[in-house]
Design an enzyme around this catalytic site. Structure first.
Site, PDB file in Angstrom:
ATOM      1  N   ARG A 123       0.831  -1.226   0.000  1.00  0.00           N
ATOM      2  CA  ARG A 123       0.000   0.000   0.000  1.00  0.00           C
ATOM      3  C   ARG A 123       0.861   1.270   0.000  1.00  0.00           C
ATOM      4  O   ARG A 123       0.450   2.317   0.478  1.00  0.00           O
ATOM      5  CB  ARG A 123      -0.952   0.037   1.185  1.00  0.00           C
ATOM      6  N   LYS A 145       2.621  11.804 -10.802  1.00  0.00           N
ATOM      7  CA  LYS A 145       1.827  10.955 -11.698  1.00  0.00           C
ATOM      8  C   LYS A 145       2.600   9.678 -11.990  1.00  0.00           C
ATOM      9  O   LYS A 145       3.741   9.734 -12.480  1.00  0.00           O
ATOM     10  CB  LYS A 145       1.529  11.684 -13.006  1.00  0.00           C
ATOM     11  N   GLU A 187       9.171  20.875 -23.604  1.00  0.00           N
ATOM     12  CA  GLU A 187       8.404  20.913 -22.345  1.00  0.00           C
ATOM     13  C   GLU A 187       8.949  21.999 -21.410  1.00  0.00           C
ATOM     14  O   GLU A 187       8.205  22.555 -20.612  1.00  0.00           O
ATOM     15  CB  GLU A 187       8.424  19.543 -21.654  1.00  0.00           C
ATOM     16  N   LYS A 229       6.633  23.792 -12.224  1.00  0.00           N
ATOM     17  CA  LYS A 229       5.766  22.619 -12.040  1.00  0.00           C
ATOM     18  C   LYS A 229       5.330  22.514 -10.587  1.00  0.00           C
ATOM     19  O   LYS A 229       4.166  22.224 -10.292  1.00  0.00           O
ATOM     20  CB  LYS A 229       6.471  21.340 -12.498  1.00  0.00           C
ATOM     21  N   GLU A 239      -5.141  17.451 -10.123  1.00  0.00           N
ATOM     22  CA  GLU A 239      -5.613  17.882 -11.441  1.00  0.00           C
ATOM     23  C   GLU A 239      -7.128  18.055 -11.491  1.00  0.00           C
ATOM     24  O   GLU A 239      -7.802  17.553 -12.382  1.00  0.00           O
ATOM     25  CB  GLU A 239      -5.154  16.909 -12.534  1.00  0.00           C
ATOM     26  N   ARG A 243      -4.023  22.301 -12.710  1.00  0.00           N
ATOM     27  CA  ARG A 243      -2.910  21.475 -13.213  1.00  0.00           C
ATOM     28  C   ARG A 243      -3.055  21.173 -14.702  1.00  0.00           C
ATOM     29  O   ARG A 243      -2.072  20.867 -15.383  1.00  0.00           O
ATOM     30  CB  ARG A 243      -2.804  20.184 -12.390  1.00  0.00           C
ATOM     31  N   ASN A 247      -1.113  20.645 -19.616  1.00  0.00           N
ATOM     32  CA  ASN A 247      -1.448  19.924 -20.850  1.00  0.00           C
ATOM     33  C   ASN A 247      -1.418  20.841 -22.073  1.00  0.00           C
ATOM     34  O   ASN A 247      -1.892  20.456 -23.145  1.00  0.00           O
ATOM     35  CB  ASN A 247      -2.827  19.266 -20.722  1.00  0.00           C
ATOM     36  N   HIS A 250      -0.806  19.481 -25.490  1.00  0.00           N
ATOM     37  CA  HIS A 250      -0.974  18.032 -25.388  1.00  0.00           C
ATOM     38  C   HIS A 250      -2.231  17.521 -26.077  1.00  0.00           C
ATOM     39  O   HIS A 250      -2.309  16.338 -26.411  1.00  0.00           O
ATOM     40  CB  HIS A 250      -0.985  17.591 -23.919  1.00  0.00           C
ATOM     41  N   HIS A 254      -1.135  14.668 -28.230  1.00  0.00           N
ATOM     42  CA  HIS A 254      -1.519  13.268 -27.984  1.00  0.00           C
ATOM     43  C   HIS A 254      -2.178  12.663 -29.221  1.00  0.00           C
ATOM     44  O   HIS A 254      -1.948  11.493 -29.547  1.00  0.00           O
ATOM     45  CB  HIS A 254      -2.526  13.185 -26.820  1.00  0.00           C
ATOM     46  N   HIS A 267       7.377  12.217 -27.549  1.00  0.00           N
ATOM     47  CA  HIS A 267       6.299  12.967 -26.893  1.00  0.00           C
ATOM     48  C   HIS A 267       6.493  14.486 -27.026  1.00  0.00           C
ATOM     49  O   HIS A 267       5.582  15.217 -27.446  1.00  0.00           O
ATOM     50  CB  HIS A 267       6.230  12.542 -25.420  1.00  0.00           C
TER      51      HIS A 267
END
Ligand code: GLY
Length: 365
Positions: A123, A145, A187, A229, A239, A243, A247, A250, A254, A267
């Site tokens: 956990r 993330k 980025e 960040k 998010e 947040r 993106n 993105h 994406h 990416h």
């Protein structure tokens, strides 16, 4: 070069991000001071482990750590539940307890996978990020993330699980291939454009040194990115809203990656194209004025733009946009710069405009 010692403070977590040359050779000591354990599991990919594994391992062993090492195949295909299961086996074999850190050495793939294992084993055990790609240093190692992929989509199974510490050694970027370096820089520019105007102006001044990978400029860019960040994550770790500014670029980025089966664009290369498209949209929708838009484009222009593959159509990209997991009912959500250092997160329904900005890119070449 002097190093940087930054803090990320969220409601439940408080961790340090150390940026220092040769930081990898001091990992054992940094962890000794933080975690009351003698056991650790070091997860890397074969390419990175061949380059830097020995340095990290030696620094750990010198400080009395008992280390179990597991190297995965490099590449996104390793970010699976099957690989996670292998790592749980290794964690059991290594006798990890609740205080024993899992260490991720490498780019986004080892970071996401090891992070997912750290978040779920017992956990949750401490997670240590040792990012070795520019993208991982300025983005995925900070903010918590972690995820593995599902056959139906990238990062579909994951968590927000902040690291216990991030140690960034800018010297490792010397071995990073040029295209990956440029993709990581995209980025970096993102933070200046949508989060922090003073970082944007700093980037304008230092972009030439950055493109030459000059060490003090690089450390400044990594630290500016991590600070930006951290400022976002500290406000909205889960998010819920703010947040999502991260993106920027993105949505279309994406879709471009998905439309090319994740095997054409890096990416950051796709995000760069997406940032240009978002600036075009922001100007057309009068969210951003032309003067500021021009200044943003000038900075983005410093990074090499990847050409589209033969046969890629706007329709194929739009098709993938519709499947974007950030879609809210029929609206596509875009992050559009409002002014340098600030962005709006807004639905855009104008399908003609969306097609036009994608075609702007496709027709450039
Ligand atoms: N990579 C975007 C974020 O961490 O939110």
């Amino acid at each position: 070069m002097s190093g940087y010692n930054l803090q990320v403070k969220t409601a439940g977590f408080n961790y340090r991000v150390l940026i220092e040359e040769n930081g990898l050779s001091r990992v054992g000591k940094s962890l000794r001071l933080l975690f009351p354990s003698t056991r650790t599991l070091l997860i890397s990919d074969r390419t990175v482990y061949n380059l830097y594994g020995e340095v990290v391992l030696q620094s750990l062993v010198e400080q009395g750590w008992q280390v179990e090492v597991l190297s995965i195949e490099p590449g996104e295909q390793s970010k699976t539940l099957d690989q996670a299961a292998r790592l749980y086996d290794a964690a059991v074999e290594a006798g990890l307890d609740r205080n024993s850190p899992v260490i991720a050495l490498g780019g986004g793939v080892p970071g996401d996978l090891a992070g997912f294992v750290a978040a779920t084993y017992l956990r949750g055990v401490p997670l240590v990020m040792l990012p070795t790609s520019l993208l991982a240093q300025v983005d995925s190692s900070v903010g918590g993330k972690v995820a593995v992929n599902h056959p139906r989509g990238k990062n579909l199974i994951g968590a927000i699980y902040p690291p216990g510490i991030v140690i960034i050694d800018p010297l490792v970027l010397k071995s990073l291939p040029g295209d990956q370096f440029q993709a990581g820089l995209a980025e970096v520019l993102k933070y200046g454009i949508v989060v922090d105007s003073s970082f944007f102006y700093w980037l304008e001044k230092h972009i030439i040194e950055l493109l030459k990978a000059e060490p003090s400029a690089l450390a400044g860019a990594i630290s500016g990115s991590v600070k930006a960040k951290a400022a976002v994550v500290e406000q909205d770790e889960y998010e819920n809203n703010y947040r999502r500014v991260l993106n920027f670029g993105h949505t279309i980025g994406h879709a471009l990656e998905a439309a090319t089966n994740y095997n054409y664009y890096l990416h950051g290369e796709a995000v760069l194209i997406g940032m240009f498209a978002a600036v075009d949209m922001a100007e057309t929708l009068a969210v951003l004025n032309d003067k500021q838009g021009g200044r943003i484009r000038n900075l983005l222009d410093q990074i090499l733009l990847k050409k589209p593959p033969a046969g890629l159509t706007a329709e194929a990209v739009i098709d993938k946009l519709r499947q974007d997991k950030k879609r809210r009912e029929d609206d596509l959500i875009f992050v559009l710069p409002k002014e340098i250092g600030e962005a709006a997160i807004m639905p855009v329904n104008d399908r003609v405009l969306i097609k036009e900005v994608i075609e702007n890119y496709l027709n450039k070449h």
